[in-house]
Structures are given as C-alpha cells and as structure tokens.
Design a protein around this motif. Structure first.
Motif, PDB file in Angstrom:
ATOM      1  N   GLN A   1     -24.278  -0.814  35.375  1.00 54.47           N
ATOM      2  CA  GLN A   1     -23.732   0.056  36.107  1.00 54.47           C
ATOM      3  C   GLN A   1     -22.208  -0.513  36.505  1.00 54.47           C
ATOM      4  O   GLN A   1     -21.209   0.349  37.050  1.00 54.47           O
ATOM      5  CB  GLN A   1     -24.329  -0.061  37.590  1.00 54.47           C
TER       6      GLN A   1
ATOM      7  N   ASP B   1     -20.240  -2.204  34.512  1.00 50.79           N
ATOM      8  CA  ASP B   1     -19.454  -1.705  33.328  1.00 50.79           C
ATOM      9  C   ASP B   1     -18.944  -0.263  33.555  1.00 50.79           C
ATOM     10  O   ASP B   1     -17.867   0.172  33.266  1.00 50.79           O
ATOM     11  CB  ASP B   1     -20.173  -1.837  32.091  1.00 50.79           C
ATOM     12  N   LEU B   2     -19.834   0.564  33.895  1.00 52.69           N
ATOM     13  CA  LEU B   2     -19.625   2.127  33.952  1.00 52.69           C
ATOM     14  C   LEU B   2     -18.424   2.206  35.038  1.00 52.69           C
ATOM     15  O   LEU B   2     -17.506   2.948  34.722  1.00 52.69           O
ATOM     16  CB  LEU B   2     -20.833   2.918  34.703  1.00 52.69           C
ATOM     17  N   MET B   3     -18.526   1.794  36.007  1.00 56.05           N
ATOM     18  CA  MET B   3     -17.465   1.802  37.033  1.00 56.05           C
ATOM     19  C   MET B   3     -16.117   1.330  36.534  1.00 56.05           C
ATOM     20  O   MET B   3     -15.048   1.825  36.633  1.00 56.05           O
ATOM     21  CB  MET B   3     -17.605   0.821  38.180  1.00 56.05           C
TER      22      MET B   3
END
Lengths: 258, 287
Positions: free
Chosen positions: B183, B185-187
């Motif tokens: 999560q 990494d997604l940001m």
C-alpha cells in the motif's frame, strides 16, 4: 526510428542483505516499444518482479542504464507516467470502489468536475459499471482486481505495469480477465509490462515474452510472438500457440540447468 | 435472552457470597456489643445486626444500594453529599484529561512514525513514564502546579492525561504503521507526498487501533483523576468521597463511591464503544 518507451542497457541490481550481497539482476538488456505487451516469465527469484519495480522506480539499479519515456525511472514516476497493479488488489476498505479509483486522481490534483467522468469511464473499461458505490468487501476477488486495474488506468498513464495481477485468482476467473485485458489493451493502446509465472498466460497475452532465470536474475530468451493481435481464447489450442509455449518452456529449462 | 441468564446467575452468586461475607466479617462487632450490654443474641438477631450496622467492616449490598439511591436521587445535585455532584467533578476532570491525553498521544505517535530520532528516543521514555507508580507522582504534580498557582481541575486533568496518553501512543504507532509495503508502494507510484500518504492511507488505517486504545485510555483517565483527588485533600470528587469515607470509617460511603466510579467507567467505555461502531461502520470497516 522511434525511441523505445522502456530502454534497459546492462541493468544490474545487487541487494545488500545480512547474509551478504544478492545479485537480483545481471546485465539485463531490453527494449520495449510503444504499444507492446511484454510478459516477464520465470521461476521465483529470477528478478522479474524486481525488474518491473526498477521500471517503476520502486527499486534502484546499482548498475547500467534504464530509461522510461527517455527519462530516468524516478523522473518518470514523478511525471506519473505509469500505472502499477499489484498482486493483491489492495483496495482501501474504507473507500467505495469509485472512491478507490478516485484516490490517484485526488492525489494528482485532477480538477473536481473531471474526476467523476474519469471514474465512470474506467469502471466501464473494466466492466464494473454500476459497482462504484459498493465497498470492496462486497465484491469477489476477480472484481476487486478489476477495480484495481481501473484505479491504475484512471489517470491515463501511457504505461501499465502489472505484477502477477491474476496470480491469486482461480483458473476460470483468470481466463476471463486475460481475455478482457487483451480487449482493454486493444482499446487503449497502452504499453504493458506483465509479470507472470504462467506459460499459457504469457503466450496468450504478449507480443513479446521475456524469459528469465534466477541466481543471478537475467534474461535467457526474448520471444517475439507471431500470434495475431486478435486472440480468441481458442487460440491456445492452435499449433502456433503450442510452438511458442514450447519455446518458453525450453527457455525456462535452459535457465534452470545453467 | 440467553445472554441475560448467565449474567444474572453470576450476579446472584456474587450477591449471596457478599451477604455471607458481610455476616461473617461484621459478627465480631455485633457480639462484642452484645457482650458489653450483657445480652445473648439469637442467630436471627445476629444476622439482622450484621446487616444493619452504621459502620460495618463490609456493608451489605442493600446498604450500599440505599446509600447510592439516597445520594444520587434523593439529594439535590448541588448538595455536597450528592454523588451526582461529586461524579460530575470527577467526570469533568476525566474528560479534560482524556482529551489532553488523546491529543498528546496521537501527536507523539505521528512524530514517532515520521521521525527517526523520535522513533528511537520517545518510546523508552513513554514506557518509563508508566512504570512510575501514579500514587508517587500525583502528589508531586499537584504540589508543583499548586506552587505555580494552578489548582482545581487542571492538575487532576494532567494526571489523568499522564495515564491516558500511553495506550493512545502505543495503539496509534501500531495503527499508523498498519499499511503494508504494497500500500505504501502504491502511494509512491502516485508520487504522493508524506502528508497525502498520512491523511489518505495511514490515518484511516489506524482507526480500529485508535478506538481500541481510547477504551483503555478513558478508563485510565478516570483512575488518574480519582488518584489525583486523594492526596490533594480535595473536598470534591469521587476520590474525595473515598478519602473522607476512610477518614471517618464510613464504609458505606466508600463502597457507594466505588460503585459510582465503576459505573462511570463502564459508561465511558460503552460510549467509546458505540462511537467506534458508528465510525467504523460509516468507514466500511466494521466487522
């Protein structure tokens, strides 16, 4: 001549761990052109995910040159030039499906009146029209993964990076999503990097198959697919398909013996 | 319905044991009194006496209930003998302390999660602060603040906050670190700023942890307030009722103050629990 979208020359990556250095990527050379659908296949530890993460600037190579759209990966990340789909959907449970797709748009400061339209558009692209108000737990695993693809598509990045997006789904759902992904690719003309450990999936989807092998992670074969762009699921029984799948298997075996 | 029966059974067992203990513990006084008056007590008279003494060692349940009724319902709430009045004094300091503790706890947790130096430096002190007996530190805080001209509500609230910030820090550090690597990494792929990651990911993720901490913190704040009311020679508040009860051997008063405090704590925890349900349900995170 057109410049490749992703250009890797002699990319090396060594992780420093407590058990000593781990050579994750060794001398990786690859060109990915605009509109390519490139699959990375290989056993675990072959660096396929690591290479995808290098393109996304989530890892930094320790050697060689890697450019994305002519920029360094980090500049490309800051320019928001790719959408990334992880193995798990990773939707926020406190946001609705539409809310989840809005997330990157909010962060990227898209104008408010534009956001709703974009959400609608990508929901339709992944065949989730009418599910915007649902919460993630109300959807099946396959639908959640489709929503996460919609989230990656929402801001119109040219490149779509997918790290085993269907790895956790069952075969039947995976087939359906593969078929849909091809349609989506045909409609949007995106450049797609796709990590998988399934040979049929790689052959069915790709225009270019990159076979990798571990210790150290490296490319052992790059196969340009001769399959037509239009691919019904039945194509997997054709001689052409079986021939390519065979070559992938050979490449995997060669890498294993080395 | 099938929940009520076991609860009532347990309650009945406790009440029976309590009565038995009251008879046993108070019988010595009753027999001494009888011997002094040179009368013989029948068993019935003995039991009756042990359950109706003015200053029993252990008051009987009905005596406590009668005292509770008298000091909450029958007394005017402005009266110095009204438990509602004393309860309000304690409650107001508890709520202020709980508020200060929660804000301080969240602020510290945010610092710990975002700042390497605070991560290494603050937590040991926070843990150390809780190993000091509150009974030892409470009088010092009150004396120090008193010498600075601060008395009444504030010192009590500070001691309540001293106890209640800790569970909030521990829970919120865990909660703000709840998002997994994927999560985060997604940001990063969105090139999100630290602030955006905090508001859109870390803070919502931490909500279940926050409410679990708040339940502990609100009860701790009440304990802190009552402890703070003991050494200051306070004349108001549930702690003061406990203290004056023990000065004058008014065991019934002590027990009724204890029950009032317990009821107040239970009510506060239940209110936080309801708030938790409502918020998590609205966030789609309710289980």
């Amino acid at each position: 001549m057109k410049k490749p979208v992703i250009d890797a020359r002699g990319v090396d990556l060594t992780f420093q761990t407590n058990d000593g250095p781990v050579h994750a990527l060794k001398d990786v050379n690859l060109e990915i052109n605009k509109g390519d659908f490139v699959s990375f296949i290989g056993p675990s530890g072959c660096g396929k995910t690591t290479f995808l993460r290098c393109i996304a600037a989530l890892e930094t190579p320790t050697g060689g040159a890697l450019t994305v759209n002519g920029l360094t990966p980090d500049e490309a990340r800051k320019a928001r030039s790719y959408g990334y789909v992880f193995q798990a959907a990773g939707l926020y449970p406190w946001r609705t499906i539409a809310g989840n797709i809005r997330l990157p748009l909010e962060i990227m400061d898209f104008p408010k009146d534009e956001i709703a339209g974009r959400v609608e558009k990508v929901l339709e692209l992944v065949d989730l029209k009418g599910f915007g108000k649902k919460f993630p737990w109300q959807l099946s695993g396959g639908m959640q993964q489709r929503a996460s693809i919609a989230r990656a598509l929402a801001f119109d990045a040219e490149i779509l990076l997918m790290d085993e997006p269907f790895g956790a789904l069952d075969e039947i759902v995976r087939d359906k999503l593969n078929e849909e992904l091809l349609k989506l690719w045909a409609r949007t003309n995106k450049t797609i990097g796709f990590v998988t450990h399934s040979i049929p999936e790689a052959v069915y989807l790709s225009t270019k198959i990159v076979v990798m092998s571990p210790r150290p992670g490296r490319i052992t074969d790059v196969i340009e697919s001769t399959l037509p762009k239009e691919r019904p699921l039945e194509i997997r029984d054709s001689e052409e398909f079986i021939k390519i799948a065979h070559r992938v298997r050979e490449g995997l075996r060669a890498g294993h013996d080395a | 319905m099938n929940k009520i029966i076991p609860v009532l059974t347990m309650l009945a067992v406790i009440v029976v044991l309590w009565y038995a203990a009251a008879v046993k513990m108070n019988s010595q006084w009753a027999m001494d009194q009888a011997a002094r008056a040179e009368v013989e007590l029948t068993f019935g008279e003995l039991v009756k006496d042990t359950l109706s003494q003015d200053r029993p060692k252990l008051p009987a349940p009905h005596q406590v209930v009668a005292e509770l009724w008298e000091t909450t319902v029958e007394k005017k709430i402005t009266s110095k003998r009204s438990l509602v009045y004393h309860g309000w004094i304690t409650l107001s300091a508890t709520m202020l302390g709980f508020g200060i503790g929660t804000v301080a706890g969240i602020a510290l947790a945010v610092g710990i999660v975002h700042n390497k130096a605070m991560d290494l430096g603050v937590m040991p002190w926070a843990i150390a602060s809780q190993t000091i007996p509150i009974l030892a530190i409470a009088p010092m805080i009150i004396v120090v603040l008193n010498s600075m001209g601060i008395s009444g509500l504030i010192p009590k609230a500070i001691i309540a906050a001293y106890l209640s910030f800790f569970p909030v820090v521990v829970g919120m550090v865990k909660g703000l670190r709840a998002p997994d690597a994927m999560q985060l990494d997604l940001m990063k792929t969105y090139n999100a700023s630290g602030g955006e990651t905090f508001w859109k990911l870390r803070l919502p993720s931490s909500m279940p942890y926050l409410f679990a901490s708040l339940k502990v913190a609100v009860a701790a704040a009440l304990v802190g307030t009552i402890v703070a009311e003991l050494p200051s020679g306070a004349v108001r508040g549930l702690g003061a009722r406990l203290l004056s009860g023990s000065y004058y051997g008014q065991t019934i008063q002590i027990w009724s103050a204890l029950f009032a405090a317990a009821a107040l704590a239970a009510a506060l925890v239940i209110i936080v629990g309801i708030l938790e349900k409502v918020v998590l349900k609205r966030m789609g995170m309710a289980k």
